[in-house]
Write a protein that holds these residues in place. Structure first.
Motif, PDB file in Angstrom:
ATOM      1  N   ALA A  49       3.414  -2.810   1.641  1.00 18.34           N
ATOM      2  CA  ALA A  49       3.188  -1.926   2.787  1.00 18.34           C
ATOM      3  C   ALA A  49       1.806  -2.193   3.382  1.00 18.34           C
ATOM      4  O   ALA A  49       0.906  -2.676   2.688  1.00 18.34           O
ATOM      5  N   PRO A  50       1.629  -1.885   4.642  1.00 18.38           N
ATOM      6  CA  PRO A  50       0.280  -1.980   5.214  1.00 18.38           C
ATOM      7  C   PRO A  50      -0.675  -1.043   4.464  1.00 18.38           C
ATOM      8  O   PRO A  50      -0.256  -0.003   3.945  1.00 18.38           O
ATOM      9  N   SER A  51      -1.938  -1.400   4.433  1.00 17.76           N
ATOM     10  CA  SER A  51      -2.954  -0.570   3.785  1.00 17.76           C
ATOM     11  C   SER A  51      -3.073   0.778   4.498  1.00 17.76           C
ATOM     12  O   SER A  51      -2.639   0.940   5.638  1.00 17.76           O
ATOM     13  N   GLN A  52      -3.673   1.743   3.819  1.00 22.90           N
ATOM     14  CA  GLN A  52      -3.914   3.052   4.436  1.00 22.90           C
ATOM     15  C   GLN A  52      -4.700   2.903   5.730  1.00 22.90           C
ATOM     16  O   GLN A  52      -4.397   3.561   6.721  1.00 22.90           O
ATOM     17  N   SER A  74      -3.663  -8.263  11.296  1.00 19.63           N
ATOM     18  CA  SER A  74      -4.272  -7.598  10.134  1.00 19.63           C
ATOM     19  C   SER A  74      -3.296  -7.520   8.966  1.00 19.63           C
ATOM     20  O   SER A  74      -3.680  -7.745   7.817  1.00 19.63           O
ATOM     21  N   TYR A  75      -2.034  -7.207   9.247  1.00 25.02           N
ATOM     22  CA  TYR A  75      -1.038  -7.134   8.176  1.00 25.02           C
ATOM     23  C   TYR A  75      -0.826  -8.516   7.553  1.00 25.02           C
ATOM     24  O   TYR A  75      -0.771  -8.645   6.325  1.00 25.02           O
ATOM     25  N   GLU A  78      -3.581  -9.167   5.199  1.00 26.38           N
ATOM     26  CA  GLU A  78      -3.391  -8.451   3.933  1.00 26.38           C
ATOM     27  C   GLU A  78      -2.361  -9.163   3.052  1.00 26.38           C
ATOM     28  O   GLU A  78      -2.563  -9.282   1.846  1.00 26.38           O
ATOM     29  N   MET A  79      -1.300  -9.633   3.655  1.00 28.72           N
ATOM     30  CA  MET A  79      -0.233 -10.293   2.888  1.00 28.72           C
ATOM     31  C   MET A  79      -0.606 -11.723   2.477  1.00 28.72           C
ATOM     32  O   MET A  79       0.099 -12.331   1.672  1.00 28.72           O
ATOM     33  N   ALA A  80      -1.714 -12.233   2.985  1.00 29.87           N
ATOM     34  CA  ALA A  80      -2.189 -13.563   2.589  1.00 29.87           C
ATOM     35  C   ALA A  80      -3.031 -13.512   1.312  1.00 29.87           C
ATOM     36  O   ALA A  80      -3.374 -14.557   0.753  1.00 29.87           O
ATOM     37  N   GLN A  81      -3.319 -12.308   0.834  1.00 31.26           N
ATOM     38  CA  GLN A  81      -4.086 -12.163  -0.397  1.00 31.26           C
ATOM     39  C   GLN A  81      -3.252 -12.667  -1.583  1.00 31.26           C
ATOM     40  O   GLN A  81      -2.023 -12.609  -1.555  1.00 31.26           O
ATOM     41  N   LEU A 116       7.524  -8.168  10.409  1.00 31.29           N
ATOM     42  CA  LEU A 116       6.561  -9.168   9.937  1.00 31.29           C
ATOM     43  C   LEU A 116       6.894  -9.592   8.509  1.00 31.29           C
ATOM     44  O   LEU A 116       6.782 -10.771   8.167  1.00 31.29           O
ATOM     45  N   LEU A 117       7.327  -8.633   7.707  1.00 31.65           N
ATOM     46  CA  LEU A 117       7.725  -8.921   6.330  1.00 31.65           C
ATOM     47  C   LEU A 117       8.917  -9.884   6.323  1.00 31.65           C
ATOM     48  O   LEU A 117       8.968 -10.809   5.510  1.00 31.65           O
TER      49      LEU A 117
END
Length: 129
Positions: A49-52, A74-75, A78-81, A116-117
């Motif tokens: 899920a997207p961050s808070q 931005s999402y 985050e998912m590239a981590q 995006l997912l």
């Protein structure tokens, strides 16, 4: 065998398999034992899920093309981590052997992280329905 992208709370399709709730927040007013019965999810999976912080940005104002592009960028970041990448890789491989679904509550998939997912899973080689 494949993965589907669904709206949580919508009626399940035949062969959908395990439903993963890729949301940051649990459904309000629903008892834990009723999540699956009411077609939300079988397993909560907030790691995708997207961050808070990003959810706060998403809900602050109505979507414009510019705001959506910023959210999407931005999402994806985050998912590239590394942790998120490992999860995406596992789900892509699992889609070759089992049916399951991932989803979110948003009404419009085009302006939801689940669109995006879907792209991210496809990039990892997931078999999609």
């Amino acid at each position: 065998m494949s993965v589907r992208v669904v709206r949580l709370g919508s009626p399940r399709s035949g062969g959908e398999g395990l439903r993963l709730g890729t949301v940051r927040r649990l459904p309000r007013g629903v008892r834990k034992e009723d999540y699956a019965k009411r077609d939300y999810f079988d397993q909560w999976f907030p790691e995708l899920a997207p961050s808070q912080k990003l959810l706060g940005y998403a809900s602050a104002k109505p979507w414009t093309d510019e705001r959506w592009e910023k959210f999407a960028k931005s999402y994806r970041r985050e998912m590239a981590q590394p942790g998120a990448q490992r999860i995406l890789q596992v789900l892509a491989r699992l889609s070759q052997q089992a049916d399951f679904s991932v989803g979110c509550y948003c009404e419009d998939e085009d302006r939801c992280h689940r669109s995006l997912l879907r792209q991210l899973l496809q990039q990892q080689g997931a078999k999609m329905t």
